[in-house]
Design a protein around this motif. Structure first.
Motif, PDB file in Angstrom:
ATOM      1  N   VAL A  73      40.266  18.271  -5.033  1.00 48.45           N
ATOM      2  CA  VAL A  73      39.221  19.058  -5.688  1.00 48.45           C
ATOM      3  C   VAL A  73      39.899  20.075  -6.585  1.00 48.45           C
ATOM      4  O   VAL A  73      41.057  20.416  -6.392  1.00 48.45           O
ATOM      5  N   ILE A  98      42.566  18.107  -0.318  1.00 48.20           N
ATOM      6  CA  ILE A  98      42.053  18.529   0.987  1.00 48.20           C
ATOM      7  C   ILE A  98      42.038  17.393   2.000  1.00 48.20           C
ATOM      8  O   ILE A  98      41.904  17.643   3.188  1.00 48.20           O
ATOM      9  N   ALA A 121      42.108  22.330  13.285  1.00 46.36           N
ATOM     10  CA  ALA A 121      41.769  23.718  12.978  1.00 46.36           C
ATOM     11  C   ALA A 121      40.689  23.772  11.909  1.00 46.36           C
ATOM     12  O   ALA A 121      40.459  22.795  11.189  1.00 46.36           O
ATOM     13  N   SER A 122      40.069  24.912  11.825  1.00 50.40           N
ATOM     14  CA  SER A 122      39.066  25.100  10.794  1.00 50.40           C
ATOM     15  C   SER A 122      39.722  24.981   9.427  1.00 50.40           C
ATOM     16  O   SER A 122      40.806  25.506   9.199  1.00 50.40           O
ATOM     17  N   GLY A 123      39.121  24.251   8.559  1.00 46.83           N
ATOM     18  CA  GLY A 123      39.673  24.070   7.218  1.00 46.83           C
ATOM     19  C   GLY A 123      40.654  22.930   7.142  1.00 46.83           C
ATOM     20  O   GLY A 123      41.247  22.690   6.094  1.00 46.83           O
ATOM     21  N   THR A 147      35.255  17.084   5.483  1.00 50.52           N
ATOM     22  CA  THR A 147      35.487  16.345   4.250  1.00 50.52           C
ATOM     23  C   THR A 147      35.729  14.868   4.551  1.00 50.52           C
ATOM     24  O   THR A 147      35.163  13.982   3.893  1.00 50.52           O
ATOM     25  N   HIS A 159      35.000  20.980  17.783  1.00 53.19           N
ATOM     26  CA  HIS A 159      35.995  21.938  18.267  1.00 53.19           C
ATOM     27  C   HIS A 159      35.983  21.958  19.788  1.00 53.19           C
ATOM     28  O   HIS A 159      36.822  22.581  20.411  1.00 53.19           O
TER      29      HIS A 159
HETATM   30  N1  ATP Z   1      34.544  20.883  -3.154  1.00 51.38           N
HETATM   31  C1  ATP Z   1      35.507  21.692  -2.662  1.00 51.38           C
HETATM   32  N2  ATP Z   1      36.096  22.570  -3.494  1.00 51.38           N
HETATM   33  C2  ATP Z   1      37.042  23.401  -3.070  1.00 51.38           C
HETATM   34  N3  ATP Z   1      37.485  23.419  -1.814  1.00 51.38           N
HETATM   35  C3  ATP Z   1      36.946  22.585  -0.921  1.00 51.38           C
HETATM   36  C4  ATP Z   1      35.908  21.680  -1.310  1.00 51.38           C
HETATM   37  N4  ATP Z   1      35.559  20.972  -0.222  1.00 51.38           N
HETATM   38  C5  ATP Z   1      36.310  21.434   0.778  1.00 51.38           C
HETATM   39  N5  ATP Z   1      37.143  22.384   0.380  1.00 51.38           N
HETATM   40  C6  ATP Z   1      38.152  23.082   1.168  1.00 51.38           C
HETATM   41  O1  ATP Z   1      38.859  22.114   1.899  1.00 51.38           O
HETATM   42  C7  ATP Z   1      39.186  22.566   3.168  1.00 51.38           C
HETATM   43  C8  ATP Z   1      38.634  21.648   4.196  1.00 51.38           C
HETATM   44  O2  ATP Z   1      37.262  21.787   4.338  1.00 51.38           O
HETATM   45  P1  ATP Z   1      36.424  21.148   5.527  1.00 51.38           P
HETATM   46  O3  ATP Z   1      35.028  21.623   5.408  1.00 51.38           O
HETATM   47  O4  ATP Z   1      36.623  19.689   5.508  1.00 51.38           O
HETATM   48  O5  ATP Z   1      37.111  21.785   6.800  1.00 51.38           O
HETATM   49  P2  ATP Z   1      36.756  21.591   8.328  1.00 51.38           P
HETATM   50  O6  ATP Z   1      37.938  20.998   8.934  1.00 51.38           O
HETATM   51  O7  ATP Z   1      35.495  20.863   8.480  1.00 51.38           O
HETATM   52  O8  ATP Z   1      36.591  23.073   8.798  1.00 51.38           O
HETATM   53  P3  ATP Z   1      35.584  23.674   9.883  1.00 51.38           P
HETATM   54  O9  ATP Z   1      36.134  23.338  11.202  1.00 51.38           O
HETATM   55  O10 ATP Z   1      35.631  25.125   9.615  1.00 51.38           O
HETATM   56  O11 ATP Z   1      34.266  23.070   9.601  1.00 51.38           O
HETATM   57  C9  ATP Z   1      38.620  23.945   3.295  1.00 51.38           C
HETATM   58  O12 ATP Z   1      39.645  24.873   3.022  1.00 51.38           O
HETATM   59  C10 ATP Z   1      37.549  23.984   2.207  1.00 51.38           C
HETATM   60  O13 ATP Z   1      37.405  25.288   1.751  1.00 51.38           O
END
Ligand code: ATP
Ligand code: MG
Lengths: 235, 833
Positions: free
Chosen positions: A28, A37, A56-58, A63, A215
């Motif tokens: 992205v 990502i 972990a978160s993020g 995605t 989680h």
């Molecule tokens: N369209 C986008 N543009 C910019 N950054 C993005 C986009 N989509 C996801 N991200 C970033 O990619 C990373 C992964 O996001 P994702 O939502 O998949 O995390 P996650 O593992 O589900 O986290 P959580 O456990 O907090 O839900 C994050 O840092 C998010 O901010």
């Protein structure tokens, strides 16, 4: 954890593969430039298998889920759902495929506030063009223990009840794959546990393949396989 | 996906959202808009029909063709082909006898159907109160007027001889619609049946007869016929329509019409703003639902049809309820204000406005709601996982193109006048551009100020700059709404006070002409002695225009009928050193003392436009055999409804003094001073006296109706404006709910959050009010001077009311709407989010 299947088991899994990700990447653009990502993720999930995605978160779990479900398209790689390459379909094509073969449960329930519990459960059936929508929906609501709440609107239901409606909606079409993104994330521990139990019960009864982002260690542990993500990669 | 499924889902969701009040504001906005539009439309159509009919009464028809020669049958055939009603009125001077007593009389021989407009009043004795006549005099009967019958010493049943025939008096004529507005002659009148005319043998070769053909019918039929008539009539045949018959009424109708068109336009624009806001809110609230539908497998076409179906149902409902409310509202207004109307009741409303309301509702929805709604169907399914993902941004052209197109088309449709259209459109575009620019400036400024204010203000102002586009949209919307209301107040005040100025109760009601120069001072002295309120006294000289820039008028062709009339008929000329207050110079300059004695003339716009002459052109006049060449020094806009002596052509002093002429003036006489008038007539036998009370009554009643319409338009527009505010506040309410919960969760006190909200709305309101006041003042200037032709006065209150009102209204309603949001426990909001 090693997610690579044993060579001897490979033939077996390929034959029954429901969901297959090949070298998935998602880039992205962000203010700091291009950001990857999801990094070269390959997965092969067999029919009836339950897979927990943790990290972990993020880390990129949601995605990845979105890519697997065809809600979003990967930058590179491809996703095969029951042999159909999602990346070759357009938005409407993927939507039609989801209507027939995929179910969802989300952290924030995502019920339509305008519709009753029953109508919310009927919705995916109607979108899939099923005629028995009402009876099938009623039956599923009964299975999640909400047969007295069919006429209630989401606003009139507790968080746990709402999530049970969402579960019913996810399973009512008897999807090939059910995707759940932190289905217990918004609930207290006790309610979360009950919803988790229900999820696996429904999964077992309907022979659905489950892809679960969570989680919750306890919930993850009930899955046949655990996939751990870190900074966009499966480790 | 089947259409049926989309319909059921759309209706089910609609029903539920309806019950939960989700659609309230959108529905309200549309309904109020449609009701304002149709209500004003109903009223305008009723009033303009009434006014046009009233104006037609002066002619007893919609169009009148006059000729010294018998009028060809061909015209009547053509009129019948156009579906018009026709009648003839042949007038000639003759002596009427009652035994030995005789009186010179203006005979009017009329055919069945006369009068086509207005009514004949008759009585059984002279000077009695008249009642409506049935038809025209039967054959063998005549209706002499009061003066004639009194002079002849007859009564009902008396036999009068006219030419070779005798007639029985069956009624006394009290009034007829075309008895003359401007300068009727004082000869008594007698009405007879046209079929009796040959028996009198009065029409002989060489006798002076004026033949009249009357035509009336629906406006859409009259217009093509008038065009046909203009191109087919012979020279010498004179065509008169409402516009020309009575410049006073024409002036009043024009003003009222323009104001009403613009006012109903205001409702349309407010409607559009409210709808755009509600649509934005609708889209905003449905992003999640649409994303979810797509996740569950709905195609884009399906989600789009669900949304469109819902909108269509809303539009239909709003159009129906709105039209009903609009109809009832104007009916109620007419009923409650009926006491104010001096004359006949308004004709029933036509159904046209309902159609207009429907079409406008659809057009406004299409222009303002469709683009964001199309956008709604493009929200990606991924939004179910990432809430910050919205639909891709709309192309500028797609976002604003349809809206701009609809506004432009609507403006033209309403005003139907290119000049007004361009003025208004350019003004509007400029205003919106200025508002947008100012909005962006403020937002940039706010970013700079952020560090120097308290936490609440910092939060509030920071909000403005963070939601930059939204803030600017709100400033534009609030600003436009407030401006429109201010503008309407200014103009309403101007119109009312101006009309009160021009039509005071003691407006001149008598005109006196033919005052011999030698008796002028004596005459004016007499008027003053008898308590009459006098106006200016102007010389009156008869002259004929013979050439323009050295070319004979006989060789020149003029565009309209009017030009020909001006060029061929004798004109009344005057000279004066003073420019009356009811005259305004629109080109050139009025003469100064240094110009006295120079051959200069000043023309009224009507004369100048009809002949197509310019400043500096040389006009030649033949006055009593002597030729005068004058240069056009100025063009005047004359307010004919001042009822003061006014002339198309005014000469500079020191040019015409030696020519033979007389004087004219006007004055107000109390109705009880009849004996003073009689005495005046005896003392100055050569002076002609014209009573214009009837005409005044007509103009007054037209103005009364216009004032009624203006009031009602104001009421409707106020409601429309309030709806816009509601829509704006409602839309920001959604955006704020989540934030305030977040802030409170982070530990901000309720008060801090409220203050922040208040700070933001106050800033918004202040700026909107400021811009609105500026816009309204500028627009009012152009409208009063250019469109309504009134005198503009700068009003300070506009700024006070604009600023204070804008701030109070926006901050107040913003606060009211957000208070409940802030008061809500944060957990509920966040969970529901
Ligand atoms: N369209 C986008 N543009 C910019 N950054 C993005 C986009 N989509 C996801 N991200 C970033 O990619 C990373 C992964 O996001 P994702 O939502 O998949 O995390 P996650 O593992 O589900 O986290 P959580 O456990 O907090 O839900 C994050 O840092 C998010 O901010
Ligand atoms: Mg996530």
């Amino acid at each position: 954890m090693n997610t690579k299947p044993m060579p001897s088991a490979q033939a077996q899994i390929v034959r029954d593969s429901v969901l297959k990700a090949e070298n998935l990447s998602k880039q992205v653009s962000s203010p700091e430039g291009s950001l990857t990502i999801v990094h070269g993720v390959s997965l092969d999930i067999a029919a009836g298998e339950s897979v927990a995605v943790v990290g972990a978160s993020g880390a990129g779990k949601s995605t990845l889920l979105a890519l697997l479900a065809g809600l979003d398209l990967p930058t590179t790689g491809r996703v095969l759902l029951e042999g159909t390459d999602l990346t070759q379909l357009d938005e409407d094509g993927r939507a039609r495929l989801r209507a027939q073969r995929v179910g969802f449960v989300f952290q924030a329930f995502h019920l339509l506030p305008a519709l009753t519990a029953l109508e919310n459960v009927m919705l995916p059936l109607e979108l899939a063009g099923r005629r028995d929508a009402r009876s099938a929906a009623f039956e599923t609501l009964q299975r999640v223990g909400l047969k007295d709440r069919t006429g209630h609107y989401p606003r009139q239901l507790s968080g746990g009840e709402q999530q049970r409606v969402a579960l019913a909606r996810g399973f009512v079409t008897r999807p090939a794959v059910l995707f759940a993104d932190e289905p217990t994330g918004n609930l207290d521990t006790a309610t979360g546990r009950r919803v988790g139990e229900l999820l696996f019960e429904l999964n077992a009864n309907s022979h659905t393949t489950l892809v679960l982002v969570t989680h919750d260690r306890e919930l993850a542990a009930r899955c046949a396989r655990i996939v751990t993500m870190e900074a966009g990669r499966v480790v | 996906m089947s259409v049926l499924r989309a319909v059921t889902l759309a209706l089910r969701m609609l029903a539920r959202e309806w019950r939960s009040g989700e659609l309230g504001v959108l529905m309200l906005a549309l309904t109020v808009a449609v009701s304002a539009l149709t209500g004003v439309g109903f009223l305008v159509s009723r009033i303009s029909t009434a006014v046009a009919m009233q104006a037609s009464e002066v002619l007893a028809a919609d169009i009148r063709l006059g000729s010294p020669q018998p009028i060809a049958e061909q015209y009547f055939v053509e009129a019948a082909r156009h579906g018009l009603r026709t009648a003839r009125n042949t007038a000639l001077l003759s002596v009427v006898f009652n035994g030995d007593t005789s009186q010179l009389t203006n005979l009017h021989a009329v055919s069945d159907g006369y009068p086509l407009r207005g009514q004949l009043l008759v009585a059984d004795e002279p000077f009695a109160k008249g009642s409506l006549a049935r038809g025209i005099p039967a054959r063998g009967e005549v209706w002499p007027d009061s003066k004639l019958l009194a002079a002849l010493g007859g009564r009902l049943g008396t036999t009068l001889s006219i030419g070779a025939a005798t007639f029985r008096v069956s009624h006394v004529l009290i009034s007829r619609p075309d008895q003359g507005g401007t300068f009727a002659d004082l000869t008594p009148t007698l009405l007879m049946n046209a079929a009796d005319l040959p028996a009198t043998q009065l029409i002989q070769p060489g006798s002076r007869v004026s033949y009249g053909a009357l035509f009336a019918g629906r406006r859409d039929r009259i217009e093509p016929f008038e065009t046909w008539l203009r191109s087919h009539k012979k020279r010498g045949e004179r065509l008169r329509d409402i516009a020309e018959a009575s410049p006073q009424i024409k002036n009043a109708v024009d003003r009222a019409g323009r104001f009403l068109s613009l006012a109903s336009l205001v409702s349309v624009l407010l409607c559009a703003i409210a709808v755009a806001m509600s649509a934005r809110r609708y889209v905003f609230r449905h992003l999640d639902s649409v994303a979810l539908l797509k996740t569950l497998g709905a195609t884009r076409a399906f989600t789009l049809s669900v949304t469109l179906l819902q909108l269509l149902v809303i539009a239909l409902l709003a159009a129906i309820t709105g039209s009903a409310i609009g109809y009832l509202a104007q009916e109620w207004l007419v009923r409650t204000l009926r006491g104010l109307l001096t004359s006949a009741e308004l004709p029933p409303a036509s159904l046209m406005p309902v159609g207009i309301g429907f079409m406008t509702a659809i057009a406004v929805l299409g222009g303002f709601a469709l683009p964001p709604l199309l956008q709604l169907s493009r929200v990606p399914a991924i939004r179910v996982l990432r809430r910050d993902v919205g639909p891709p941004p709309l192309l500028m052209l797609l976002a604003f193109g349809p809206a701009v197109a609809v506004v432009v088309i609507l403006i033209y449709w309403v005003v139907l006048d290119w000049k007004l259209f361009f003025g208004f459109t350019v003004g509007l575009a400029g205003f919106i551009a200025a508002l947008t620019l100012a909005g962006f400036l403020l937002v940039a400024l706010a970013g700079k100020l952020r560090g120097s204010v308290g936490v609440a203000w910092r939060y509030g102002v920071a909000n403005l700059s963070r939601r930059r586009t939204e803030s600017v949209v709100q400033i534009v919307a609030f600003g436009t709404g407030i401006m429109v209301l201010l503008l309407l107040s200014i103009i309403r005040g101007d119109l009312n006070s101006d009309w009160r100025h021009t039509l005071p109760a003691n407006l001149p009601n008598y005109f006196f002409i033919n005052i011999p120069p030698g008796e002028r001072d004596h005459f004016v002295g007499f008027l003053n002695e008898h308590g009459a309120r006098t106006t200016r006294v102007l010389p009156m000289i008869r002259g004929r225009l013979t050439g323009i820039n050295g070319r004979s008028v006989d060789d020149l062709r003029f565009g309209g009928d009017r030009g020909d009339n001006f060029a061929t008929r004798e004109q009344n000329l005057t000279w004066t050193s003073e420019l009356g207050a009811d005259n305004r110079i629109v080109a050139g300059s009025w003469w100064t003392r240094a110009d006295f004695g120079k051959p200069l003339a000043s023309l009224a716009t009507e004369f100048q436009e009809s002949l197509g002459v310019k400043l500096g052109d040389r006009l030649s006049f033949d006055i009593a055999g002597e030729t005068f060449d004058v240069r056009v020094a100025s063009i005047r806009k004359v307010k004919w409804d001042s009822f003061q002596p006014n002339f198309f052509i005014v000469f500079a002093p020191g040019v015409l003094e030696d020519t033979a002429g007389s004087y004219m003036t006007s004055a107000y006489f109390n109705a009880t001073d009849a004996h003073a008038l009689a005495q005046l007539a005896r003392t100055f036998p050569s002076v002609s006296i014209f009573d214009i009370d009837d005409l005044l009554a007509q103009v007054r009643s037209v103005l009364d109706k216009a004032v009624l319409a203006v009031q009602s338009v104001f009421v409707f527009t106020l409601f429309a404006g309030l709806t816009v505010l509601l829509a704006a506040v409602q839309s920001s309410r959604d955006e704020r709910r989540y934030e305030s919960a977040m802030l409170r969760t982070l530990g901000a006190s309720r008060n801090t959050v409220l203050q922040g909200v208040l700070a933001e709305f106050t800033t918004l309101g202040l700026l909107s009010g400021l811009l609105a006041a500026a816009g309204a003042s500028i627009a009012a200037y152009f409208m009063t001077t250019r469109v309504l032709e009134l005198h503009y006065t700068f009003e300070l209150w506009v700024w006070g009311v604009g600023l204070a009102g804008g701030t109070l209204l926006v901050a107040g309603s913003g606060w009211l709407a957000t208070r409940s949001v802030v008061n809500q426990p944060p957990l509920i909001t966040l969970r529901a989010g």
